[in-house]
Design a protein around this motif. Structure first.
Motif, PDB file in Angstrom:
ATOM      1  N   LEU A   1      -7.880 -36.779  -6.772  1.00  0.00           N
ATOM      2  CA  LEU A   1      -8.571 -35.485  -6.817  1.00  0.00           C
ATOM      3  C   LEU A   1      -9.054 -35.146  -8.226  1.00  0.00           C
ATOM      4  CD1 LEU A   1      -6.236 -33.459  -4.443  1.00  0.00           C
ATOM      5  CD2 LEU A   1      -8.646 -33.939  -4.059  1.00  0.00           C
ATOM      6  N   GLY A   2      -8.723 -36.004  -9.200  1.00  0.00           N
ATOM      7  CA  GLY A   2      -9.267 -35.823 -10.539  1.00  0.00           C
ATOM      8  C   GLY A   2      -8.349 -35.125 -11.525  1.00  0.00           C
ATOM      9  N   PHE A   3      -7.138 -34.778 -11.109  1.00  0.00           N
ATOM     10  CA  PHE A   3      -6.214 -34.142 -12.048  1.00  0.00           C
ATOM     11  C   PHE A   3      -5.712 -35.188 -13.047  1.00  0.00           C
ATOM     12  CE2 PHE A   3      -5.832 -31.367  -8.314  1.00  0.00           C
ATOM     13  CZ  PHE A   3      -6.045 -30.137  -8.914  1.00  0.00           C
ATOM     14  N   GLN A   4      -5.658 -34.804 -14.321  1.00  0.00           N
ATOM     15  CA  GLN A   4      -5.193 -35.732 -15.354  1.00  0.00           C
ATOM     16  C   GLN A   4      -3.907 -35.221 -16.002  1.00  0.00           C
ATOM     17  OE1 GLN A   4      -8.698 -36.043 -17.734  1.00  0.00           O
ATOM     18  NE2 GLN A   4      -9.576 -37.682 -16.486  1.00  0.00           N
ATOM     19  N   ASN A   5      -3.318 -36.049 -16.827  1.00  0.00           N
ATOM     20  CA  ASN A   5      -2.098 -35.712 -17.580  1.00  0.00           C
ATOM     21  C   ASN A   5      -0.850 -35.593 -16.715  1.00  0.00           C
ATOM     22  OD1 ASN A   5      -3.313 -35.482 -20.220  1.00  0.00           O
ATOM     23  ND2 ASN A   5      -4.267 -33.587 -19.489  1.00  0.00           N
ATOM     24  N   ILE A   6      -0.916 -36.128 -15.489  1.00  0.00           N
ATOM     25  CA  ILE A   6       0.266 -36.134 -14.631  1.00  0.00           C
ATOM     26  C   ILE A   6       0.884 -37.533 -14.688  1.00  0.00           C
ATOM     27  CG2 ILE A   6       1.127 -35.806 -12.275  1.00  0.00           C
ATOM     28  CD1 ILE A   6      -0.067 -33.290 -13.422  1.00  0.00           C
ATOM     29  N   LEU A   7       2.107 -37.639 -15.189  1.00  0.00           N
ATOM     30  CA  LEU A   7       2.729 -38.956 -15.339  1.00  0.00           C
ATOM     31  C   LEU A   7       3.526 -39.366 -14.107  1.00  0.00           C
ATOM     32  CD1 LEU A   7       3.982 -38.634 -19.043  1.00  0.00           C
ATOM     33  CD2 LEU A   7       1.764 -39.390 -18.184  1.00  0.00           C
ATOM     34  N   ASP A   8       4.154 -38.412 -13.454  1.00  0.00           N
ATOM     35  CA  ASP A   8       4.985 -38.759 -12.290  1.00  0.00           C
ATOM     36  C   ASP A   8       5.252 -37.501 -11.463  1.00  0.00           C
ATOM     37  OD1 ASP A   8       6.431 -40.468 -10.644  1.00  0.00           O
ATOM     38  OD2 ASP A   8       8.320 -40.081 -11.668  1.00  0.00           O
ATOM     39  N   ILE A   9       5.384 -37.681 -10.151  1.00  0.00           N
ATOM     40  CA  ILE A   9       5.786 -36.576  -9.271  1.00  0.00           C
ATOM     41  C   ILE A   9       6.908 -37.078  -8.378  1.00  0.00           C
ATOM     42  CG2 ILE A   9       5.082 -35.025  -7.400  1.00  0.00           C
ATOM     43  CD1 ILE A   9       2.291 -34.985  -8.479  1.00  0.00           C
ATOM     44  N   ARG A  10       7.981 -36.313  -8.299  1.00  0.00           N
ATOM     45  CA  ARG A  10       9.063 -36.647  -7.365  1.00  0.00           C
ATOM     46  C   ARG A  10       9.299 -35.452  -6.453  1.00  0.00           C
ATOM     47  NH1 ARG A  10      11.881 -41.339  -8.368  1.00  0.00           N
ATOM     48  NH2 ARG A  10      13.898 -40.726  -7.545  1.00  0.00           N
ATOM     49  N   GLN A  11       9.486 -35.736  -5.158  1.00  0.00           N
ATOM     50  CA  GLN A  11       9.677 -34.648  -4.203  1.00  0.00           C
ATOM     51  C   GLN A  11      11.149 -34.475  -3.866  1.00  0.00           C
ATOM     52  OE1 GLN A  11       7.328 -34.523  -0.589  1.00  0.00           O
ATOM     53  NE2 GLN A  11       8.205 -32.532  -0.138  1.00  0.00           N
ATOM     54  N   GLY A  12      11.578 -33.236  -3.794  1.00  0.00           N
ATOM     55  CA  GLY A  12      12.936 -32.936  -3.360  1.00  0.00           C
ATOM     56  C   GLY A  12      12.910 -31.912  -2.249  1.00  0.00           C
ATOM     57  N   LYS A  13      14.083 -31.381  -1.921  1.00  0.00           N
ATOM     58  CA  LYS A  13      14.177 -30.348  -0.888  1.00  0.00           C
ATOM     59  C   LYS A  13      14.800 -29.107  -1.489  1.00  0.00           C
ATOM     60  CE  LYS A  13      16.250 -33.409   1.661  1.00  0.00           C
ATOM     61  NZ  LYS A  13      17.053 -34.057   2.731  1.00  0.00           N
ATOM     62  N   TYR A  14      14.529 -27.997  -0.870  1.00  0.00           N
ATOM     63  CA  TYR A  14      14.973 -26.709  -1.398  1.00  0.00           C
ATOM     64  C   TYR A  14      15.407 -25.865  -0.208  1.00  0.00           C
ATOM     65  CZ  TYR A  14      14.236 -22.018  -3.363  1.00  0.00           C
ATOM     66  OH  TYR A  14      14.365 -20.721  -3.743  1.00  0.00           O
ATOM     67  N   PHE A  15      16.577 -25.256  -0.286  1.00  0.00           N
ATOM     68  CA  PHE A  15      17.079 -24.435   0.809  1.00  0.00           C
ATOM     69  C   PHE A  15      17.491 -23.060   0.295  1.00  0.00           C
ATOM     70  CE2 PHE A  15      17.970 -28.847   1.721  1.00  0.00           C
ATOM     71  CZ  PHE A  15      17.523 -28.999   3.018  1.00  0.00           C
ATOM     72  N   GLU A  16      17.123 -22.025   1.022  1.00  0.00           N
ATOM     73  CA  GLU A  16      17.613 -20.677   0.745  1.00  0.00           C
ATOM     74  C   GLU A  16      18.575 -20.292   1.863  1.00  0.00           C
ATOM     75  OE1 GLU A  16      13.845 -18.788  -1.705  1.00  0.00           O
ATOM     76  OE2 GLU A  16      14.164 -18.213   0.376  1.00  0.00           O
ATOM     77  N   ILE A  17      19.807 -19.964   1.498  1.00  0.00           N
ATOM     78  CA  ILE A  17      20.840 -19.673   2.485  1.00  0.00           C
ATOM     79  C   ILE A  17      21.314 -18.238   2.311  1.00  0.00           C
ATOM     80  CG2 ILE A  17      23.136 -20.338   3.329  1.00  0.00           C
ATOM     81  CD1 ILE A  17      22.628 -23.120   2.266  1.00  0.00           C
ATOM     82  N   GLU A  18      21.234 -17.472   3.397  1.00  0.00           N
ATOM     83  CA  GLU A  18      21.692 -16.078   3.386  1.00  0.00           C
ATOM     84  C   GLU A  18      23.155 -16.072   3.835  1.00  0.00           C
ATOM     85  OE1 GLU A  18      21.039 -12.421   2.275  1.00  0.00           O
ATOM     86  OE2 GLU A  18      19.305 -13.752   2.483  1.00  0.00           O
ATOM     87  N   LEU A  19      24.021 -15.507   2.978  1.00  0.00           N
ATOM     88  CA  LEU A  19      25.464 -15.538   3.247  1.00  0.00           C
ATOM     89  C   LEU A  19      25.988 -14.145   3.543  1.00  0.00           C
ATOM     90  CD1 LEU A  19      26.410 -17.733   0.196  1.00  0.00           C
ATOM     91  CD2 LEU A  19      26.541 -18.458   2.579  1.00  0.00           C
ATOM     92  N   ASN A  20      27.089 -14.113   4.285  1.00  0.00           N
ATOM     93  CA  ASN A  20      27.831 -12.874   4.506  1.00  0.00           C
ATOM     94  C   ASN A  20      28.244 -12.270   3.158  1.00  0.00           C
ATOM     95  OD1 ASN A  20      29.861 -11.014   5.164  1.00  0.00           O
ATOM     96  ND2 ASN A  20      30.281 -12.119   7.067  1.00  0.00           N
ATOM     97  N   GLY A  21      27.951 -11.000   2.960  1.00  0.00           N
ATOM     98  CA  GLY A  21      28.206 -10.351   1.680  1.00  0.00           C
ATOM     99  C   GLY A  21      29.674 -10.175   1.333  1.00  0.00           C
ATOM    100  N   ASN A  22      30.589 -10.434   2.289  1.00  0.00           N
ATOM    101  CA  ASN A  22      32.022 -10.262   2.018  1.00  0.00           C
ATOM    102  C   ASN A  22      32.611 -11.364   1.143  1.00  0.00           C
ATOM    103  OD1 ASN A  22      31.931  -8.061   3.715  1.00  0.00           O
ATOM    104  ND2 ASN A  22      32.532  -9.261   5.526  1.00  0.00           N
ATOM    105  N   LEU A  23      31.887 -12.482   1.017  1.00  0.00           N
ATOM    106  CA  LEU A  23      32.432 -13.609   0.253  1.00  0.00           C
ATOM    107  C   LEU A  23      32.399 -13.331  -1.238  1.00  0.00           C
ATOM    108  CD1 LEU A  23      30.574 -16.544   2.067  1.00  0.00           C
ATOM    109  CD2 LEU A  23      32.950 -15.869   2.379  1.00  0.00           C
ATOM    110  N   SER A  24      33.373 -13.864  -1.972  1.00  0.00           N
ATOM    111  CA  SER A  24      33.304 -13.825  -3.434  1.00  0.00           C
ATOM    112  C   SER A  24      32.353 -14.926  -3.896  1.00  0.00           C
ATOM    113  CB  SER A  24      34.685 -14.063  -4.034  1.00  0.00           C
ATOM    114  OG  SER A  24      35.060 -15.403  -3.834  1.00  0.00           O
TER     115      SER A  24
END
Lengths: 81, 81
Positions: free
Chosen positions: A28-51
């Motif tokens: 696509l013509g983007f320059q100055n990119i040496l490497d891309i690595r993909q990971g995963k990301y999770f948002e977890i909603e927890l019970n507020g009673n936990l410490s």
């Protein structure tokens, strides 16, 4: 209470998906990119009673057993109270 | 220079993958989990000659055009120099 889990491939592990994205970005013509690595990301909603430390233990266990494959992936847990 | 991009579904958008993970986690006996949403995470290695603001512009453009679908996803860019 909210937890965030970041799962990334361990450094030596090949990442064909990241390589494909890197290749597309170059085509696509983007320059100055040496490497891309993909990971995963999770948002977890927890019970507020936990410490914070209970939440950290619980989410680390879930990350290790369900969200990540510890043989090839690292994970990082962040707790937001 | 390294950039991190976090891509998450917008709040109103259904996340069947997150729902499936939530259900599995409950079946495994974990408690106190109210919701799980899955996103994507990218680590991008950049040419060190860029300034932080150039890097931010470049990575935001890539996130908007390639990594995320702005119709249903939000993204957040972090630059580590």
């Amino acid at each position: 209470m909210k937890a965030k889990v970041y799962v990334t491939l361990k450094p030596g592990v090949l990442d064909p998906q990241g390589k494909a994205i890197h290749h597309s970005v170059e085509l696509l013509g983007f320059q100055n990119i040496l490497d891309i690595r993909q990971g995963k990301y999770f948002e977890i909603e927890l019970n507020g009673n936990l410490s914070v430390s209970e939440a950290n233990d619980l989410v680390s266990k879930i990350a290790n057993e369900v969200l990540a494959n510890p043989v090839i992936e690292n994970y990082r847990v962040e707790i937001e109270s």
